[in-house]
Design an enzyme around this catalytic site. Sequence first.
Site, short mmCIF file in Angstrom:
data_model
loop_
_atom_site.label_atom_id
_atom_site.label_comp_id
_atom_site.label_asym_id
_atom_site.label_seq_id
_atom_site.Cartn_x
_atom_site.Cartn_y
_atom_site.Cartn_z
N TRP A 42 0.84 -1.22 0.00
CA TRP A 42 0.00 0.00 0.00
C TRP A 42 0.86 1.26 0.00
O TRP A 42 0.61 2.19 0.78
CB TRP A 42 -0.92 0.02 1.23
CG TRP A 42 -1.85 -1.14 1.31
CD1 TRP A 42 -2.64 -1.62 0.30
CD2 TRP A 42 -2.10 -1.98 2.45
NE1 TRP A 42 -3.35 -2.69 0.75
CE2 TRP A 42 -3.06 -2.93 2.06
CE3 TRP A 42 -1.62 -2.00 3.75
CZ2 TRP A 42 -3.52 -3.90 2.92
CZ3 TRP A 42 -2.09 -2.97 4.62
CH2 TRP A 42 -3.03 -3.91 4.21
N GLU A 64 -1.41 6.93 7.21
CA GLU A 64 -0.52 7.69 8.11
C GLU A 64 -0.89 7.46 9.59
O GLU A 64 -0.80 8.37 10.41
CB GLU A 64 -0.51 9.17 7.75
CG GLU A 64 0.10 9.37 6.36
CD GLU A 64 0.66 10.73 6.11
OE1 GLU A 64 0.84 11.51 7.05
OE2 GLU A 64 0.94 11.00 4.93
C1 FAD Z 1 -4.51 4.03 -0.11
C2 FAD Z 1 -3.45 3.77 0.89
C3 FAD Z 1 -2.25 4.46 0.85
C4 FAD Z 1 -1.23 4.17 1.77
N1 FAD Z 1 -0.01 4.81 1.65
C5 FAD Z 1 1.03 4.40 2.42
C6 FAD Z 1 2.35 4.91 2.18
O1 FAD Z 1 2.59 5.74 1.30
N2 FAD Z 1 3.37 4.42 2.95
C7 FAD Z 1 3.17 3.49 3.92
O2 FAD Z 1 4.14 3.09 4.57
N3 FAD Z 1 1.92 3.00 4.18
C8 FAD Z 1 0.85 3.42 3.44
N4 FAD Z 1 -0.41 2.92 3.66
C9 FAD Z 1 -0.62 1.96 4.73
C10 FAD Z 1 -1.41 2.54 5.92
O3 FAD Z 1 -0.71 3.58 6.54
C11 FAD Z 1 -1.74 1.40 6.87
O4 FAD Z 1 -2.61 0.54 6.17
C12 FAD Z 1 -2.37 1.89 8.15
O5 FAD Z 1 -1.39 2.42 8.98
C13 FAD Z 1 -3.10 0.80 8.93
O6 FAD Z 1 -2.42 -0.39 8.95
P1 FAD Z 1 -3.21 -1.76 8.60
O7 FAD Z 1 -3.93 -1.54 7.33
O8 FAD Z 1 -2.23 -2.88 8.64
O9 FAD Z 1 -4.28 -1.92 9.72
P2 FAD Z 1 -4.18 -2.83 11.03
O10 FAD Z 1 -2.97 -2.45 11.78
O11 FAD Z 1 -4.35 -4.25 10.62
O12 FAD Z 1 -5.46 -2.34 11.84
C14 FAD Z 1 -6.78 -2.83 11.57
C15 FAD Z 1 -7.75 -2.13 12.50
O13 FAD Z 1 -7.38 -2.38 13.88
C16 FAD Z 1 -7.15 -1.17 14.56
N5 FAD Z 1 -6.02 -1.33 15.50
C17 FAD Z 1 -4.82 -1.89 15.23
N6 FAD Z 1 -4.03 -1.87 16.35
C18 FAD Z 1 -4.77 -1.26 17.31
C19 FAD Z 1 -4.52 -0.91 18.68
N7 FAD Z 1 -3.35 -1.16 19.26
N8 FAD Z 1 -5.50 -0.29 19.37
C20 FAD Z 1 -6.69 0.00 18.80
N9 FAD Z 1 -6.99 -0.30 17.51
C21 FAD Z 1 -6.04 -0.92 16.77
C22 FAD Z 1 -6.82 -0.14 13.50
O14 FAD Z 1 -7.11 1.16 13.92
C23 FAD Z 1 -7.73 -0.60 12.36
O15 FAD Z 1 -9.01 -0.10 12.55
C24 FAD Z 1 -1.45 3.21 2.77
C25 FAD Z 1 -2.67 2.52 2.83
C26 FAD Z 1 -3.66 2.77 1.89
C27 FAD Z 1 -4.94 1.97 1.95
#
Ligand code: FAD
Length: 379
Positions: free
Chosen positions: A153, A356
């Site tokens: 992503w 972010e």
């Molecule tokens: C369109 C897009 C662009 C992006 N661009 C970039 C980029 O340029 N560079 C980059 O590095 N990344 C990028 N990302 C990645 C993005 O930053 C991550 O997807 C985001 O940080 C969340 O991580 P995850 O999807 O693994 O969610 P997860 O960590 O799997 O979380 C899933 C859910 O659980 C919740 N959760 C997780 N841990 C906890 C906790 N401890 N307490 C409470 N709630 C929790 C989260 O809030 C979320 O609702 C991008 C993602 C997308 C979709």
Amino acid sequence: MTILNPDQQAIRQAAKEFVAKHIIPRAAEFDKTGEFHPYLLEAAKESKIFAMAVPKEYGGLGYDSVTQALVLEEWGYGCAGMGTTLAASILSMDSVLVAGNDEQKRRYFAPMINAELGAFGLTEPGAGSDAGSGKSTAVRDGDEYVINGTKCWITNGAVSKVYVIYAMTEPTKGLRGYSAFIVERDRPGFSIGTIDHKLGIRSSNTCELLLKDVRVPASNLLGKEGEGFKIAMMTLDLARPAIAALSVGLAQRALDECVKHMQKRFPGKPQAGQTLQFKIADMQIQVEAARETLHHAMLMRDSGQPFSTESAISKTFCSDVAMAVTSQAVTLMGSHGYTSEIGKYMRDSKIMQIYEGTNQIQRLVISRAVLTQAMKAGE
Ligand SMILES: Cc1cc2nc3c(=O)[nH]c(=O)nc-3n(C[C@H](O)[C@H](O)[C@H](O)COP(=O)(O)OP(=O)(O)OC[C@H]3O[C@@H](n4cnc5c(N)ncnc54)[C@H](O)[C@@H]3O)c2cc1C
């Protein structure tokens, strides 16, 4: 309301004109196809807008943070997908800004001034919110590091020439084992994986990055070994307000389009239900409050005060407002809202609450700061 100086007013006006000419007319088309928008980079080259975050000593425009927020708000107003392209490039530059040496800054910023793109690679398939679970590694071999891993992503992933990649130099140390590297696109072993199909910000490019025995010179290490997580967090502190700014733009656009529609739908009936009027008032209150929250964080940054918590607050509040206001706009416009471009603003808003650092994680950060402060005050 933040009082803008004449330079800021002129820059905001130029951004409005750029967006009206180059972004708004083509945003729906690019949203529909989900294609990236190279034409926009050509247009942006002339305005040098991609250089707004580059300090003047490196040939950039060196705008203050409030001014950058004004420009990003306009881009969000025009198209949050295209705005994300600009914001993600600045995000990658921020890592170099906080940790790069003079030579690295010159090398990294030069292409950005000409509207080439950069990308920030932290997230991995098993490491999103929990960044400490990252599996990418960087092993020192003489004067080089050998990087292996998969990033997912990544915004601008397939359209950048240069990247900041986070990888473990000491995997057993978790967050303290991370390091940050500049990685050029043309390094052997670097390739692009799956390109993502998205709900919103569809014209921005998001993809996997695959690194297989990618060798970079040791001079591409940003800061010192083990400082990667600290650099990533400092980068995100600087960059989250950009998401807040895109969010304010999105919310303002939805509100403006909704008001225009209601004027047409209920001609000569300003009372078309006090409930509707109150909803418009609430949307206006939310947009104004979001903008002020953002500008407050930016003024703190520009005055050199710590603004980490304010950065998280601005990202969380403004993106929640964008989601609420765009959704309310669809509601107020009925089926027209559901079947028109207004739906795009609602789809585009969702990601603002996720990337972010999700808003749940931001709330953890904010509550930790509040509790720490309360504990200190009680000591
Ligand atoms: C369109 C897009 C662009 C992006 N661009 C970039 C980029 O340029 N560079 C980059 O590095 N990344 C990028 N990302 C990645 C993005 O930053 C991550 O997807 C985001 O940080 C969340 O991580 P995850 O999807 O693994 O969610 P997860 O960590 O799997 O979380 C899933 C859910 O659980 C919740 N959760 C997780 N841990 C906890 C906790 N401890 N307490 C409470 N709630 C929790 C989260 O809030 C979320 O609702 C991008 C993602 C997308 C979709």
